[in-house]
Scaffold this active site. Sequence first.
Site, PDB file in Angstrom:
ATOM      1  N   ARG A 141       0.820  -1.212   0.000  1.00 56.66           N
ATOM      2  CA  ARG A 141       0.000   0.000   0.000  1.00 56.66           C
ATOM      3  C   ARG A 141       0.856   1.267   0.000  1.00 56.66           C
ATOM      4  O   ARG A 141       0.488   2.269  -0.609  1.00 56.66           O
ATOM      5  CB  ARG A 141      -0.950   0.000   1.203  1.00 56.66           C
ATOM      6  CG  ARG A 141      -2.166  -0.882   0.971  1.00 56.66           C
ATOM      7  CD  ARG A 141      -3.136  -0.833   2.133  1.00 56.66           C
ATOM      8  NE  ARG A 141      -4.387  -1.491   1.773  1.00 56.66           N
ATOM      9  CZ  ARG A 141      -5.353  -1.784   2.643  1.00 56.66           C
ATOM     10  NH1 ARG A 141      -5.198  -1.487   3.923  1.00 56.66           N
ATOM     11  NH2 ARG A 141      -6.458  -2.360   2.237  1.00 56.66           N
ATOM     12  N   LYS A 161     -17.661 -18.203   2.557  1.00 57.85           N
ATOM     13  CA  LYS A 161     -19.088 -18.122   2.856  1.00 57.85           C
ATOM     14  C   LYS A 161     -19.947 -17.498   1.777  1.00 57.85           C
ATOM     15  O   LYS A 161     -19.665 -16.411   1.289  1.00 57.85           O
ATOM     16  CB  LYS A 161     -19.275 -17.314   4.137  1.00 57.85           C
ATOM     17  CG  LYS A 161     -18.778 -18.034   5.366  1.00 57.85           C
ATOM     18  CD  LYS A 161     -19.072 -17.193   6.573  1.00 57.85           C
ATOM     19  CE  LYS A 161     -18.797 -17.952   7.866  1.00 57.85           C
ATOM     20  NZ  LYS A 161     -18.970 -17.057   9.001  1.00 57.85           N
ATOM     21  N   GLY A 202      -9.102  -8.842   0.269  1.00 58.45           N
ATOM     22  CA  GLY A 202      -8.209  -9.405   1.288  1.00 58.45           C
ATOM     23  C   GLY A 202      -7.311 -10.552   0.869  1.00 58.45           C
ATOM     24  O   GLY A 202      -6.182 -10.356   0.411  1.00 58.45           O
ATOM     25  N   GLY A 213     -12.386  -4.509   1.914  1.00 61.61           N
ATOM     26  CA  GLY A 213     -13.817  -4.193   2.006  1.00 61.61           C
ATOM     27  C   GLY A 213     -14.306  -3.317   0.865  1.00 61.61           C
ATOM     28  O   GLY A 213     -15.412  -3.526   0.342  1.00 61.61           O
TER      29      GLY A 213
HETATM   30  C1  3PG Z   1      -8.622  -1.601   4.935  1.00 60.23           C
HETATM   31  O1  3PG Z   1      -7.608  -1.939   5.537  1.00 60.23           O
HETATM   32  O2  3PG Z   1      -9.363  -2.411   4.340  1.00 60.23           O
HETATM   33  C2  3PG Z   1      -8.949  -0.145   4.850  1.00 60.23           C
HETATM   34  O3  3PG Z   1      -7.861   0.624   5.255  1.00 60.23           O
HETATM   35  C3  3PG Z   1     -10.168   0.176   5.642  1.00 60.23           C
HETATM   36  O4  3PG Z   1      -9.970  -0.109   7.009  1.00 60.23           O
HETATM   37  P1  3PG Z   1     -11.246  -0.320   7.949  1.00 60.23           P
HETATM   38  O5  3PG Z   1     -11.904  -1.597   7.497  1.00 60.23           O
HETATM   39  O6  3PG Z   1     -10.733  -0.381   9.356  1.00 60.23           O
HETATM   40  O7  3PG Z   1     -12.165   0.858   7.735  1.00 60.23           O
HETATM   41 MG    MG Z   2     -10.830  -3.894   6.365  1.00 57.34          MG
END
Ligand code: 3PG
Ligand code: MG
Length: 397
Positions: free
Chosen positions: A37, A197, A354, A377
């Site tokens: 990142r 899931k 992820g 996310g």
């Molecule tokens: C992540 O790591 O997916 C983003 O930086 C968002 O983080 P968060 O899910 O804690 O908002």
């Molecule tokens: Mg996250």
Amino acid sequence: MPDFRTLDSADLSGKRVLVRVDLNVPADSGKVTDFTRIERVVPTIKEISDKGGKVILLAHFGRPKGRDPKESLKPVAEAVARVVGRPVAFADDCIGEAAESAVAAMKNGDILCLENTRFHKEEEKNDPAFVEKLAKLGDVYVNDAFSAAHRAHASTEGLARKLPAYAGRTMQAELEALSRALETPTKPVIAVVGGAKVSTKLELLENLISKVDALVIGGAMANTFLFAQGVKIGKSLAEKEMADTARRILAKAEDANCAIILPVDATIAYHFEANAPSFNYGLDAIPADAMILDVGPQSMERIKGALDDAATLVWNGPLGAFEMKPFDAGTVTVARYAADRTKQKKLVSVAGGGDTVAALNAAGVGEKFTYVSTAGGAFLEWLEGRKLPGVEALRAS
Ligand code: 3PG
Ligand code: MG
């Protein structure tokens, strides 16, 4: 990407530029363990600095409840300095006296990182007074954090509505890649969705069915679909209570002319552990005390064939228990094949979420896809067809 302003149209020289980046990087007792990142935001930081802007980095780290030294951005700012190859100053707070005097001391081209925005609870509340305090520090706002754009927080959304706002280079690349994958793709489009899931990926599956020509389902999620079709899956991980939902999704896919590609065979083991003895079985012969841990060789061939027919690929989630050998074989084989097709210019390949990045890196193809998003996310919400507040706020300005 006509409805966003990019750095091309920003007047940056001598300006205080608040740059929202995602520095939520994996770290182990204060040591950054994955720099991806950070590497992604380097072009934006350097460009603003080279154009004579004062680069003021805003970011969150972890999910602290109030100020917590364990979630300070200071060690991360030091990692940023090493990766950028230029000094990065640090201020102990993102608002108030500490931040203001650090900004006042900056010369054109300098880089400053402010402390974790989430040390203030007002950040996550997108509190207007807090937005005001952040806005005081800058003349211009740049968002380079697509991976945090699913949060409507002060530093991701509020500021974009307060200051002249621009997409940074990584945000721009991300939006261009995503739109090339699902909004204006070259058809046929294939999606590969894996992971554990069905219940967490329902919206995603339904949205994809309406957009893609073929959908490969793998991972433990596929077990739920196979179970719903009457396959005896032994002790495999599955959400049996989701069988009706799975059947509904299959029917919907048929209506939408989306081909669903489920495994036709399986790699099984009797123990869920690395290097457990494993066997390939047809779906009609899964032993009652065995677990499906990966797609089998015939399934891999089938998926490769489907990739041959596709011009665009969107991938989220591994096909098997990829973190344990040999159950990474399906994910690795298909990922390498997609990378080859990409190299031959026969496929536009976009992946994210992820585990996906880790799985592609483990397969050695992280750099070989057309685009790999570092978003977790945010990538999932985008696949669900949702509007991301951080992106929408940029669109508006
Ligand atoms: C992540 O790591 O997916 C983003 O930086 C968002 O983080 P968060 O899910 O804690 O908002
Ligand atoms: Mg996250």
